[in-house]
Write a protein that holds these residues in place. Structure first.
Motif, PDB file in Angstrom:
ATOM      1  N   ALA A  45       0.823  -1.213   0.000  1.00 45.41           N
ATOM      2  CA  ALA A  45       0.000   0.000   0.000  1.00 45.41           C
ATOM      3  C   ALA A  45       0.856   1.262   0.000  1.00 45.41           C
ATOM      4  O   ALA A  45       0.531   2.245  -0.657  1.00 45.41           O
ATOM      5  CB  ALA A  45      -0.924   0.005   1.211  1.00 45.41           C
ATOM      6  N   SER A  46       1.958   1.251   0.751  1.00 44.91           N
ATOM      7  CA  SER A  46       2.813   2.434   0.823  1.00 44.91           C
ATOM      8  C   SER A  46       4.200   2.045   1.319  1.00 44.91           C
ATOM      9  O   SER A  46       4.412   0.927   1.811  1.00 44.91           O
ATOM     10  CB  SER A  46       2.211   3.496   1.751  1.00 44.91           C
ATOM     11  OG  SER A  46       2.141   3.011   3.079  1.00 44.91           O
ATOM     12  N   GLU A  48       7.028   3.419   3.940  1.00 45.38           N
ATOM     13  CA  GLU A  48       7.437   4.330   5.004  1.00 45.38           C
ATOM     14  C   GLU A  48       8.957   4.436   4.989  1.00 45.38           C
ATOM     15  O   GLU A  48       9.662   3.439   4.804  1.00 45.38           O
ATOM     16  CB  GLU A  48       6.959   3.825   6.362  1.00 45.38           C
ATOM     17  CG  GLU A  48       5.453   3.777   6.512  1.00 45.38           C
ATOM     18  CD  GLU A  48       4.832   5.157   6.487  1.00 45.38           C
ATOM     19  OE1 GLU A  48       5.350   6.051   7.187  1.00 45.38           O
ATOM     20  OE2 GLU A  48       3.844   5.338   5.757  1.00 45.38           O
ATOM     21  N   LYS A  97      13.391   3.324  -2.620  1.00 43.67           N
ATOM     22  CA  LYS A  97      12.076   3.846  -2.254  1.00 43.67           C
ATOM     23  C   LYS A  97      11.391   4.494  -3.452  1.00 43.67           C
ATOM     24  O   LYS A  97      10.214   4.230  -3.735  1.00 43.67           O
ATOM     25  CB  LYS A  97      12.228   4.863  -1.123  1.00 43.67           C
ATOM     26  CG  LYS A  97      10.958   5.647  -0.793  1.00 43.67           C
ATOM     27  CD  LYS A  97      11.235   6.652   0.305  1.00 43.67           C
ATOM     28  CE  LYS A  97      10.014   7.505   0.615  1.00 43.67           C
ATOM     29  NZ  LYS A  97       9.682   8.444  -0.484  1.00 43.67           N
ATOM     30  N   GLU A 101       7.891   3.170  -5.185  1.00 44.28           N
ATOM     31  CA  GLU A 101       6.728   4.062  -5.218  1.00 44.28           C
ATOM     32  C   GLU A 101       6.272   4.314  -6.657  1.00 44.28           C
ATOM     33  O   GLU A 101       5.070   4.459  -6.912  1.00 44.28           O
ATOM     34  CB  GLU A 101       7.050   5.378  -4.520  1.00 44.28           C
ATOM     35  CG  GLU A 101       7.124   5.246  -3.010  1.00 44.28           C
ATOM     36  CD  GLU A 101       7.352   6.558  -2.311  1.00 44.28           C
ATOM     37  OE1 GLU A 101       6.971   6.683  -1.137  1.00 44.28           O
ATOM     38  OE2 GLU A 101       7.937   7.462  -2.928  1.00 44.28           O
ATOM     39  N   ILE A 104       4.213   1.370  -7.573  1.00 39.91           N
ATOM     40  CA  ILE A 104       2.893   1.457  -6.939  1.00 39.91           C
ATOM     41  C   ILE A 104       1.992   2.413  -7.718  1.00 39.91           C
ATOM     42  O   ILE A 104       0.817   2.144  -7.938  1.00 39.91           O
ATOM     43  CB  ILE A 104       3.027   1.907  -5.466  1.00 39.91           C
ATOM     44  CG1 ILE A 104       3.752   0.836  -4.647  1.00 39.91           C
ATOM     45  CG2 ILE A 104       1.656   2.198  -4.862  1.00 39.91           C
ATOM     46  CD1 ILE A 104       4.079   1.252  -3.234  1.00 39.91           C
ATOM     47  N   SER A 195      -5.909   5.545  -0.203  1.00 39.43           N
ATOM     48  CA  SER A 195      -5.038   4.849  -1.147  1.00 39.43           C
ATOM     49  C   SER A 195      -3.853   4.201  -0.468  1.00 39.43           C
ATOM     50  O   SER A 195      -3.211   3.332  -1.029  1.00 39.43           O
ATOM     51  CB  SER A 195      -4.517   5.836  -2.194  1.00 39.43           C
ATOM     52  OG  SER A 195      -3.604   6.737  -1.602  1.00 39.43           O
ATOM     53  N   GLY A 196      -3.526   4.647   0.765  1.00 36.70           N
ATOM     54  CA  GLY A 196      -2.318   4.144   1.422  1.00 36.70           C
ATOM     55  C   GLY A 196      -1.098   4.948   1.074  1.00 36.70           C
ATOM     56  O   GLY A 196      -0.041   4.766   1.651  1.00 36.70           O
ATOM     57  N   ILE A 197      -1.220   5.873   0.110  1.00 39.21           N
ATOM     58  CA  ILE A 197      -0.113   6.733  -0.276  1.00 39.21           C
ATOM     59  C   ILE A 197      -0.486   8.156   0.083  1.00 39.21           C
ATOM     60  O   ILE A 197      -1.548   8.643  -0.278  1.00 39.21           O
ATOM     61  CB  ILE A 197       0.188   6.618  -1.778  1.00 39.21           C
ATOM     62  CG1 ILE A 197       0.507   5.164  -2.127  1.00 39.21           C
ATOM     63  CG2 ILE A 197       1.323   7.533  -2.183  1.00 39.21           C
ATOM     64  CD1 ILE A 197       0.735   4.925  -3.594  1.00 39.21           C
ATOM     65  N   VAL A 198       0.401   8.847   0.800  1.00 40.21           N
ATOM     66  CA  VAL A 198       0.112  10.183   1.304  1.00 40.21           C
ATOM     67  C   VAL A 198      -0.268  11.108   0.146  1.00 40.21           C
ATOM     68  O   VAL A 198       0.430  11.190  -0.854  1.00 40.21           O
ATOM     69  CB  VAL A 198       1.330  10.755   2.058  1.00 40.21           C
ATOM     70  CG1 VAL A 198       1.062  12.190   2.492  1.00 40.21           C
ATOM     71  CG2 VAL A 198       1.650   9.878   3.256  1.00 40.21           C
ATOM     72  N   TRP A 200      -2.880  10.888  -1.826  1.00 40.86           N
ATOM     73  CA  TRP A 200      -3.606  10.266  -2.929  1.00 40.86           C
ATOM     74  C   TRP A 200      -5.043   9.916  -2.568  1.00 40.86           C
ATOM     75  O   TRP A 200      -5.792   9.495  -3.433  1.00 40.86           O
ATOM     76  CB  TRP A 200      -2.885   9.006  -3.394  1.00 40.86           C
ATOM     77  CG  TRP A 200      -1.688   9.271  -4.227  1.00 40.86           C
ATOM     78  CD1 TRP A 200      -0.928  10.406  -4.245  1.00 40.86           C
ATOM     79  CD2 TRP A 200      -1.097   8.394  -5.179  1.00 40.86           C
ATOM     80  NE1 TRP A 200       0.098  10.280  -5.124  1.00 40.86           N
ATOM     81  CE2 TRP A 200       0.022   9.050  -5.721  1.00 40.86           C
ATOM     82  CE3 TRP A 200      -1.392   7.113  -5.623  1.00 40.86           C
ATOM     83  CZ2 TRP A 200       0.840   8.477  -6.677  1.00 40.86           C
ATOM     84  CZ3 TRP A 200      -0.576   6.539  -6.580  1.00 40.86           C
ATOM     85  CH2 TRP A 200       0.516   7.215  -7.104  1.00 40.86           C
TER      86      TRP A 200
END
Length: 351
Positions: A45-46, A48, A97, A101, A104, A195-198, A200
């Protein structure tokens, strides 16, 4: 053996970005008890990420669909999807990272939620409790305040985070809603697509006589901005809910936005992707039970708005009607009303 696209070496762990997954290989003395992990991109999902200071330690953590990030140090050390790394390796992990991303983002939909991943994460989060001498110690003396229960992915399952009042909106969505509301409007309820992504997350915000569909960020094709669309209840012809294996879509149908149930959502292309389509809110199928009461309420509000529209109006004096039309034209000329708002107001006035 598949050749990795990108690699990074952390503390007692080696990460490889493969074509469709991320492989974590554990090694060294006292290696992680969770062992190796090969996680599909569709299940992440994301990402960190915490950069280390000079001489310190940073970490990268892959948050699976349906889970929450683990920010406490103990929880991170027990998490099989977290890898720590020293300062000198920061550049490697930053590139890793960014690459993950990007994968994703290319996926074009929310992360899948594998049942085995949720069960595994729950077991890891509660592992210390299995060794507590519960049979011999009085319950009142158990150190519950120190147990890492806050990191369990299902800890807040009883409180919906996708449907409710304004409190379910993040700061960005709340600000966008306020910018598009008039002073006499208030929020009735909100439906959120996390979405699990900041940055989004998207939302449907129900107001007094209309709703807003808010789509910020890159996922909606507005990298540095947002698209906010207004739908008046009286103009909505239906609300559709279409679901697949893991995902779903809430669609708002009007004469301008027809139903798209026959199209294959989640395929490539902006015309099919519900993150892009203006009248759609992508959702997780597992959250449908939280959305349903509010969808039913929305349908009731639409029916009531249509009944008000067809109810007979008192006859207006022709001079009064002309005066009201002149006022509307003046507001449009001064910029208070947009062309669309002017036409809508004129239509209501003429009945």
């Amino acid at each position: 053996m598949e050749e990795p696209i990108l690699e990074a070496e952390g503390k007692q762990a080696h990460i490889e970005l493969l074509q469709d997954s991320v492989l974590i290989k554990r090694h060294g003395f006292g290696a992680h008890p969770g062992g190796d992990r090969n996680t599909p991109i569709k299940g992440i999902a994301s990402v960190e990420f915490s950069s280390p200071g000079w001489g310190g330690t940073g970490y990268i953590q892959f948050v699976l669909g349906g889970q929450k990030p683990r920010t406490r140090f103990w929880a991170r050390t027990q998490d099989p999807y977290t890898v720590h790394f020293p300062y000198r390796k920061t550049r490697q992990f930053e590139e890793l990272k960014q690459a993950i991303e990007q994968r994703i983002a290319e996926r074009g939909g929310p992360a899948a939620v594998p049942d085995e991943a949720v069960l595994e994460a729950t077991n890891v989060a509660h592992a210390p409790l299995a060794h507590a001498p519960l049979a011999d110690a009085p319950l009142a003396d158990a150190p519950l305040a120190d147990a890492p229960l806050a990191d369990a992915p299902l800890a807040d399952a009883s409180v919906s985070k996708v449907a409710g009042g304004a409190e379910v909106l993040n700061k960005k969505l709340k600000k966008l809603a306020e910018q598009n509301m008039s002073q006499d409007e208030d929020i009735k309820f909100c439906l959120v697509s996390p979405s699990g992504i900041v940055g989004w997350s998207q939302a449907i915000v129900a107001l007094n006589d209309r709703l807003l569909v808010i789509k910020p960020g890159m996922a909606a094709g507005t990298t540095f901005g947002a698209r906010v669309t207004s739908f008046y209840y009286r103009d909505i012809t239906g609300i559709e809910v279409n679901t697949g294996l893991m995902q779903g879509v809430i669609e708002i149908n009007t004469p301008s936005y027809q139903g798209t149930a026959q199209r294959d959502f989640w395929n490539t292309g902006q015309n099919n992707n519900p993150f892009y389509v203006t009248n759609c809110l992508p959702i997780g199928k597992r959250d449908l039970k939280d959305y349903k009461p509010y969808i039913d309420r929305l349908r009731t509000m639409i029916r009531e708005a249509k009944q008000e529209r067809v109810s007979p109006r008192p006859a207006q004096d022709s001079s009064t009607l002309v005066s009201e039309l002149e006022k509307l034209a003046s507001l449009r000329t001064s910029g208070v009303l947009s062309e669309d708002e002017f036409q809508q107001a004129k239509k209501r006035l003429l009945g």
